[in-house]
Write an enzyme that holds these catalytic residues in place. Structure first.
Site, PDB file in Angstrom:
ATOM      1  N   ARG A 160     -49.457 -43.304  17.274  1.00  0.00           N
ATOM      2  CA  ARG A 160     -50.380 -42.332  17.778  1.00  0.00           C
ATOM      3  C   ARG A 160     -51.037 -41.185  16.576  1.00  0.00           C
ATOM      4  O   ARG A 160     -52.004 -41.033  16.336  1.00  0.00           O
ATOM      5  CB  ARG A 160     -50.228 -41.292  18.760  1.00  0.00           C
ATOM      6  N   ILE A 198     -59.360 -37.783  22.070  1.00  0.00           N
ATOM      7  CA  ILE A 198     -58.488 -38.817  22.470  1.00  0.00           C
ATOM      8  C   ILE A 198     -57.802 -38.105  23.777  1.00  0.00           C
ATOM      9  O   ILE A 198     -57.087 -37.026  23.689  1.00  0.00           O
ATOM     10  CB  ILE A 198     -57.703 -38.975  21.278  1.00  0.00           C
ATOM     11  N   SER A 199     -57.469 -39.077  24.828  1.00  0.00           N
ATOM     12  CA  SER A 199     -57.015 -38.574  25.912  1.00  0.00           C
ATOM     13  C   SER A 199     -55.577 -38.400  25.751  1.00  0.00           C
ATOM     14  O   SER A 199     -54.715 -38.848  24.888  1.00  0.00           O
ATOM     15  CB  SER A 199     -57.043 -39.719  27.302  1.00  0.00           C
ATOM     16  N   GLN A 200     -54.973 -37.491  26.707  1.00  0.00           N
ATOM     17  CA  GLN A 200     -53.465 -37.006  26.523  1.00  0.00           C
ATOM     18  C   GLN A 200     -52.711 -38.529  26.881  1.00  0.00           C
ATOM     19  O   GLN A 200     -53.179 -39.313  27.630  1.00  0.00           O
ATOM     20  CB  GLN A 200     -53.138 -36.135  27.532  1.00  0.00           C
ATOM     21  N   PHE A 254     -62.672 -35.738  31.373  1.00  0.00           N
ATOM     22  CA  PHE A 254     -63.143 -36.659  30.316  1.00  0.00           C
ATOM     23  C   PHE A 254     -64.223 -36.093  30.036  1.00  0.00           C
ATOM     24  O   PHE A 254     -65.094 -35.588  30.528  1.00  0.00           O
ATOM     25  CB  PHE A 254     -63.191 -38.207  30.994  1.00  0.00           C
TER      26      PHE A 254
END
Ligand code: SAH
Length: 214
Positions: free
Chosen positions: A38, A64-66, A206
């Site tokens: 990541r 970028i999502s968790q 989001f």
């Protein structure tokens, strides 16, 4: 491996343990999360926090999502079956597409912001993932030329489910999308013939699903 890579591997293993303690049970998803670096998807200055359970900026007002949300969406989509041919709307920096590549047969990832798509391409190149294809397009229309899909994952929040996405689900296919105005929740839709079965899951936050390209 150089010391920095060894460090990243260790931090990633800790992230996987945290995901497990947060309730992620799907071993295949956990393994995929453990494999994808990541830190290589975020700006250098943010790399130290790449494995924390937080969303991170990727430029162009996008995030970028968790890790938990990435893992949870894929786990829900998979529950009890394989992902097959998969469409991701909102490729962003390419991280989730990389994770998907480890658990899906083919991944089509669509992005509407050109420079972000270029960045995703640069981020993905060194990983040599032959089953990921990136497309510059408005994903709210799906990707008709590659439809139907066994799985569709939408990485941006919408007020409702775009009809095109439902139409492009294969029989038995599943779609997961964050839905809501103020508060968003994950909505999963499963196609059974011409019926669409809905189930609601975690609250999430989001960036919006927009139309058109830029
Ligand atoms: N999954 C990404 C992060 C997604 S952020 C990752 O792993 O990095 C949400 C992304 O959705 C943003 O890049 C945004 O530009 C994109 N997006 C929003 N609406 C879209 C649309 N209609 N079609 C394609 N991409 C869209």
């Amino acid at each position: 491996m150089n010391p920095r890579q060894t460090d990243a591997v260790r931090t990633r293993a800790r992230m996987v343990e945290r995901l497990r303690s947060q309730g992620i049970r799907d071993e295949k998803v956990l393994a995929a999360m453990g494999q994808i670096p990541r830190h290589q998807f975020v700006e250098e200055g943010l790399a130290y926090g790449a494995y924390d359970d937080t969303a991170l900026p990727i430029g162009f007002q996008q995030t970028i999502s968790q890790p938990f949300v990435v893992a949870r969406m894929i786990e829900l989509l998979r529950s009890g079956r394989e992902l097959g041919k998969t469409l991701e709307i909102g490729a962003g920096c390419g991280y989730q597409a990389a994770v998907l590549s480890k658990v899906a047969v083919d991944v089509y990832a669509v992005e509407r912001i050109r420079p972000l798509l270029d960045r995703a391409r640069d981020n993905l190149r060194p990983l040599r993932l032959p089953n990921v294809r990136l497309k510059y397009a408005d994903g709210s229309m799906g990707l008709p030329e590659a439809a139907p899909f066994d799985s569709i994952i939408v990485a941006a929040g919408a007020l409702g489910v775009p009809q095109a996405l439902k139409d492009q689900l294969a029989p038995g296919g599943r779609l997961i999308i964050p839905v809501g105005g103020g508060e968003q929740r994950l909505l999963m839709i499963e196609r059974q013939g011409n019926m669409f079965k809905e189930s609601w899951h975690e609250a999430v936050r989001f960036v919006p699903l927009l139309t058109g390209t830029e």
